[in-house]
Scaffold this active site. Structure first.
Site, PDB file in Angstrom:
ATOM      1  N   ALA A  28       0.770  -1.149   0.187  1.00 24.68           N
ATOM      2  CA  ALA A  28       0.001   0.048  -0.008  1.00 24.68           C
ATOM      3  C   ALA A  28       0.989   1.385   0.156  1.00 24.68           C
ATOM      4  O   ALA A  28       0.584   2.262  -0.512  1.00 24.68           O
ATOM      5  CB  ALA A  28      -0.996  -0.128   1.189  1.00 24.68           C
ATOM      6  N   THR A  32       0.370   5.258  -1.755  1.00 29.21           N
ATOM      7  CA  THR A  32      -0.255   6.346  -0.716  1.00 29.21           C
ATOM      8  C   THR A  32      -0.005   7.839  -1.363  1.00 29.21           C
ATOM      9  O   THR A  32      -0.854   9.035  -1.295  1.00 29.21           O
ATOM     10  CB  THR A  32       0.433   6.537   0.673  1.00 29.21           C
ATOM     11  N   ARG A  40      -2.132  -0.219   7.493  1.00 33.86           N
ATOM     12  CA  ARG A  40      -1.769  -0.141   8.894  1.00 33.86           C
ATOM     13  C   ARG A  40      -0.681   0.964   9.199  1.00 33.86           C
ATOM     14  O   ARG A  40      -0.194   1.082  10.356  1.00 33.86           O
ATOM     15  CB  ARG A  40      -1.024  -1.513   9.054  1.00 33.86           C
ATOM     16  N   VAL A 109      -4.611  -3.396  -4.827  1.00 33.60           N
ATOM     17  CA  VAL A 109      -5.888  -3.902  -5.509  1.00 33.60           C
ATOM     18  C   VAL A 109      -6.303  -2.717  -6.615  1.00 33.60           C
ATOM     19  O   VAL A 109      -7.364  -2.690  -7.212  1.00 33.60           O
ATOM     20  CB  VAL A 109      -7.252  -4.321  -4.841  1.00 33.60           C
ATOM     21  N   ASP A 110      -5.344  -1.609  -6.837  1.00 36.05           N
ATOM     22  CA  ASP A 110      -5.820  -0.272  -7.325  1.00 36.05           C
ATOM     23  C   ASP A 110      -5.466  -0.410  -8.867  1.00 36.05           C
ATOM     24  O   ASP A 110      -5.843   0.405  -9.665  1.00 36.05           O
ATOM     25  CB  ASP A 110      -5.369   0.749  -6.669  1.00 36.05           C
ATOM     26  N   HIS A 127      -3.378  -9.994  -4.314  1.00 36.86           N
ATOM     27  CA  HIS A 127      -4.877 -10.043  -3.548  1.00 36.86           C
ATOM     28  C   HIS A 127      -5.860  -9.372  -4.271  1.00 36.86           C
ATOM     29  O   HIS A 127      -7.017  -8.681  -3.843  1.00 36.86           O
ATOM     30  CB  HIS A 127      -4.472  -8.748  -2.570  1.00 36.86           C
ATOM     31  N   CYS A 163     -26.933 -15.563 -10.446  1.00 42.98           N
ATOM     32  CA  CYS A 163     -27.445 -16.509  -9.679  1.00 42.98           C
ATOM     33  C   CYS A 163     -28.041 -15.807  -8.538  1.00 42.98           C
ATOM     34  O   CYS A 163     -28.564 -16.885  -7.721  1.00 42.98           O
ATOM     35  CB  CYS A 163     -26.356 -17.559  -9.331  1.00 42.98           C
ATOM     36  N   SER A 202       4.139  -3.267   4.683  1.00 45.99           N
ATOM     37  CA  SER A 202       4.474  -3.658   6.365  1.00 45.99           C
ATOM     38  C   SER A 202       5.144  -5.176   6.414  1.00 45.99           C
ATOM     39  O   SER A 202       5.459  -5.376   7.522  1.00 45.99           O
ATOM     40  CB  SER A 202       3.081  -3.569   7.038  1.00 45.99           C
ATOM     41  N   ILE A 244       9.430   6.584  -0.402  1.00 44.16           N
ATOM     42  CA  ILE A 244       9.228   5.517  -1.641  1.00 44.16           C
ATOM     43  C   ILE A 244       9.839   6.387  -2.805  1.00 44.16           C
ATOM     44  O   ILE A 244      10.319   5.863  -3.687  1.00 44.16           O
ATOM     45  CB  ILE A 244       7.962   4.793  -1.655  1.00 44.16           C
TER      46      ILE A 244
HETATM   47 ZN    ZN Z   1     -23.418 -15.794  -9.059  1.00 43.06          ZN
END
Ligand code: ZN
Length: 259
Positions: A28, A32, A40, A109-110, A127, A163, A202, A244
């Site tokens: 993550a 940021t 976290r 997940v972005d 993820h 469904c 983390s 980073i």
């Molecule tokens: Zn379904």
């Protein structure tokens, strides 16, 4: 005389310049700067609001319609829909273009790596992705935007159109297994690299964090870039606590030098 930061950049540059095969794991922290809060960190989603973690816990999500209603509300306003890639994501595109990045494993997940220009073929989404919805029963997958468009006061928790089952973002919640094929690709990439760069994670969530161990056991040098200490710092050849974007900018400078 070199100051501490210069020394760190020099070691990083030497490690990266000598590596033929690099695997990167991002968490993550790399997003940021794009306005997507981590979970976290000091201002993390779950640090500020521990209750929010229930929306990411499969058993709570399945059992409690109120949790699902709040999860859909949270998705409609998720910062990922408008976030733009930052210099950190772009630096990894430069690393890929140097021809030595064998895999970009991400806990995010972005989809910001793909939007920055990383080859979707080397991005391994450990993820999953928030851009896709998946039925927990029949596993039908649909664009998240289509499902978000259905959310209203009358339909706060839209069911699967195939469904009638419970829909969720195609992300890995607590209590949910990772895709075995995804794990297999990640382990292979960790095993085959000379340098394993863990950036903005983390390193507290398994099995993603354990990939550091897999890489070191297979002979790779581990580099940890994160704002806070991680459980794997002791295994690392180099630990970098600088921001980073600054760290990856230094890396891009190295790449410019070797091309
Ligand atoms: Zn379904």
């Amino acid at each position: 005389m070199l100051d501490a930061a210069s020394y760190v950049w020099r070691v990083l540059n030497e490690l990266v310049a000598d590596a033929a095969r690099i695997t990167v794991l991002t968490g993550a922290g790399i997003s940021t700067d794009s306005g997507i809060p981590d979970y976290r960190g000091p201002n993390g989603l779950w640090t500020r609001n521990p209750e929010a973690a229930r929306m990411s816990t499969l058993a709570d999500y399945v059992a409690d319609p109120e949790v699902r209603r709040r999860a859909w509300q949270s998705r409609t306003t998720h910062p990922a829909w408008t976030a733009q890639p930052n210099d950190g994501h772009r630096a990894l595109v430069a690393l890929e273009r140097s021809g030595r990045l064998i895999a970009l494993l991400t806990q995010n997940v972005d989809e910001l790596h793909q939007r920055a220009g990383s080859d979707p073929g080397i991005v391994v989404e450990l993820h999953g992705t928030i851009w896709t919805a998946e039925c927990l029963d029949c596993h039908a997958r649909t664009p998240m935007a289509d499902e978000l468009a259905r959310v209203s006061d009358d339909l706060p928790d839209p069911p699967c159109r195939a469904c009638g089952g419970i829909l969720k973002s195609a992300t890995i919640s607590f209590g949910q297994q990772l895709d075995p094929l995804v794990v297999e690709r990640a382990v292979k990439a960790a095993t085959q690299c000379d340098v394993f760069l863990a950036i903005g994670s983390s390193l507290t969530v398994q099995p993603a964090a354990g990939l550091c161990h897999v890489a070191v056991d297979a002979g790779a040098a581990l580099v940890v870039v994160n704002a806070e200490a991680t459980p794997y710092d002791g295994l690392a050849a180099l630990v970098i606590r600088a921001p980073i974007s600054e760290t990856l900018a230094a890396l891009t400078g190295t790449l410019g030098g070797v091309r």
